[in-house]
Enzyme design. Structure first.
Site, PDB file in Angstrom:
ATOM      1  N   ASP A   6       0.953  -0.903   0.481  1.00 24.43           N
ATOM      2  CA  ASP A   6      -0.408  -0.416  -0.538  1.00 24.43           C
ATOM      3  C   ASP A   6       0.642   1.158   0.059  1.00 24.43           C
ATOM      4  OD1 ASP A   6      -2.322   2.000   0.317  1.00 24.43           O
ATOM      5  OD2 ASP A   6      -2.990   0.744   2.263  1.00 24.43           O
ATOM      6  N   HIS A  14      -0.343   3.925  -0.094  1.00 19.18           N
ATOM      7  CA  HIS A  14      -1.120   5.634   0.930  1.00 19.18           C
ATOM      8  C   HIS A  14      -1.121   6.710   0.135  1.00 19.18           C
ATOM      9  CE1 HIS A  14      -2.702   3.097   3.986  1.00 19.18           C
ATOM     10  NE2 HIS A  14      -1.076   2.378   3.991  1.00 19.18           N
ATOM     11  N   GLU A  46      -0.806  -0.498  -4.000  1.00 17.65           N
ATOM     12  CA  GLU A  46      -2.355   0.335  -3.791  1.00 17.65           C
ATOM     13  C   GLU A  46      -2.162   1.386  -3.918  1.00 17.65           C
ATOM     14  OE1 GLU A  46      -5.233   0.303  -0.192  1.00 17.65           O
ATOM     15  OE2 GLU A  46      -4.451  -1.864  -0.995  1.00 17.65           O
ATOM     16  N   GLU A  89     -10.143   3.553  -2.606  1.00 15.78           N
ATOM     17  CA  GLU A  89     -10.560   3.622  -1.057  1.00 15.78           C
ATOM     18  C   GLU A  89     -10.742   4.659  -1.662  1.00 15.78           C
ATOM     19  OE1 GLU A  89      -7.562   4.199   2.177  1.00 15.78           O
ATOM     20  OE2 GLU A  89      -6.591   3.047   0.629  1.00 15.78           O
ATOM     21  N   ASP A  96     -14.547   1.526  -1.367  1.00 16.99           N
ATOM     22  CA  ASP A  96     -14.896   1.162   0.468  1.00 16.99           C
ATOM     23  C   ASP A  96     -16.717   1.159   0.485  1.00 16.99           C
ATOM     24  OD1 ASP A  96     -15.255   1.324   3.163  1.00 16.99           O
ATOM     25  OD2 ASP A  96     -13.116   1.463   2.909  1.00 16.99           O
ATOM     26  N   HIS A 148     -11.873  -2.239  -0.371  1.00 19.92           N
ATOM     27  CA  HIS A 148     -11.394  -1.926   0.605  1.00 19.92           C
ATOM     28  C   HIS A 148     -12.003  -2.087   2.361  1.00 19.92           C
ATOM     29  CE1 HIS A 148      -9.810   1.452   2.747  1.00 19.92           C
ATOM     30  NE2 HIS A 148      -8.488   1.138   2.985  1.00 19.92           N
TER      31      HIS A 148
END
Length: 381
Positions: free
Chosen positions: A183, A185, A209, A235, A257, A284
């Site tokens: 991830d 982020h 991700e 997400e 999500d 997510h």
């Protein structure tokens, strides 16, 4: 049957639940929350509840249209998350009223179990091997970890080496028959992503991700074109229209999500849109039991599902755990790294209402960290 009451509960560690009650006693539950903005979303839920009281709860699509399009200003994480929790609760009521799981109402199951992955942190590279080994011993066949902490705008050799070392450590423990994902982020930019992804390719991550922040989705195609590794994102994309540019950029995996992207109604449509781009869906879900239960209804009903995120036992769930708020924990029991198809009506999970009411108001006023680079400038995350 009419909607009689909508309640919300702010519970540890940082979750918000909503309860929708009908005049016939049927109750639906949902999880509307934006991490760090739970109180704001709570207000939005009660504003939207004004549109639902006295209405037929089974008119789910009509309610979704009114809640999302019934005002001049639309969209965004707060409104979409408030809608998401209420939408989950309405589907829960529908399933309970008809005596079937939500995924049956969505067309029926397309699989009997879904693969799940577990989170292993990665903030401390020295702890990666032990964390991954723990999940292997627990039966998981896939894990996910942070790629990095704060990232310089132009990565140093040390920055890149640290990312690759995390991946190499995970691969060594997992061997060739298990998977890891990383991830980013949104902490990387185009330049950093294009530099590091070729180094990760020999280690064969399942996906990387969110290499870019969502506001830079117009540059995502540049990353995908240069990446030998599958790219995932989603997400922080809250609708089909948010997801479309990412799909057009060529991502391999979409990660909506269920507590942020308009709930079951919109995520089902996002999955169908992704299917037209030959893109897989991996919901997510770092949140609580209702978000996970809603995610599983999607996982069992869409053909282009890949893998399910979940936060049972995750290290940052301080003060409460996913299973603390459910009556029957067997619904979320892992079987060789998989979750079996829930057969209970609605979302398939019975909420421990006594525990929820007792916990209401005890959630810490959680906020995301503010990071700065060594020179004092603000660092995005």
């Amino acid at each position: 049957m009419k909607i009689a009451r909508v309640e919300t509960f702010a519970v540890p560690p940082r979750w918000l639940f909503c309860r929708v009650e009908t005049d016939e006693g049927v109750v639906g539950w949902g999880e509307p929350v934006v991490e760090g903005r739970a109180a704001t979303v709570r207000t939005a839920v009660h504003e939207l509840a004004e549109l639902l009281i006295g209405r037929d709860p089974l008119r789910i699509e009509d309610h979704w249209q009114v809640m999302t399009k019934g005002s001049f200003y639309r969209g965004g994480p707060v409104l979409a998350s408030a809608v998401a929790g209420l939408d989950q609760a309405l589907w829960d009521i529908a399933g309970k009223t008809l005596g079937v799981p939500v995924h049956v109402l969505l067309g029926g199951p397309v699989r009997e179990r879904v693969r799940a992955y577990s989170w292993v942190g990665g903030d401390e590279p020295a702890e990666v091997a032990d964390a991954v080994q723990e999940q292997v011993e627990a039966g998981f066949t896939a894990v996910k970890m942070n790629a990095s902490g704060r990232m310089n705008r132009i990565a140093s050799t040390r920055d890149i080496d640290a990312v690759v070392q995390r991946a190499a450590t995970a691969r060594e423990v997992l061997g060739p028959d298990r998977d890891f994902a990383m991830d980013f982020h949104g902490r990387f930019n185009v330049a950093n992503s294009r530099r590091v992804l070729p180094y990760l390719a020999p280690l064969n991550p399942l996906f990387v991700e969110e290499p870019l922040l969502p506001e830079y989705t117009h540059r995502l195609q540049d990353v995908v074109a240069a990446s030998p590794v599958p790219v995932a994102t989603g997400e922080r994309l809250y609708s089909r229209t948010d997801a479309l540019p990412a799909l057009q950029a060529g991502i391999a995996v979409l990660q909506p999500d269920l507590s942020h992207a308009g709930g079951i109604s919109e995520v089902r449509r996002m999955a169908a849109l992704a299917e037209t781009f030959d893109v897989l869906v991996a919901p997510h879900c770092p949140l609580g039991p209702l978000s996970l239960a809603a995610s599983l209804q999607i996982a069992f009903s869409v053909p282009n599902f890949l893998i399910q995120e979940q936060s049972i036992g995750i290290h940052y769930n301080a003060g409460a755990e996913v299973l603390d708020y459910v009556v029957d924990r067997e619904v979320f029991r892992f079987d060789e790294g998989h979750l079996n198809r829930p057969t209970g009506p609605g979302l398939g999970v019975e909420v421990d209402e006594k525990a929820v009411r007792a916990a209401d108001g005890n959630a810490p006023d959680w906020r995301g960290p503010i990071w700065r680079h060594p020179d004092g400038s603000f660092a995005e995350w």
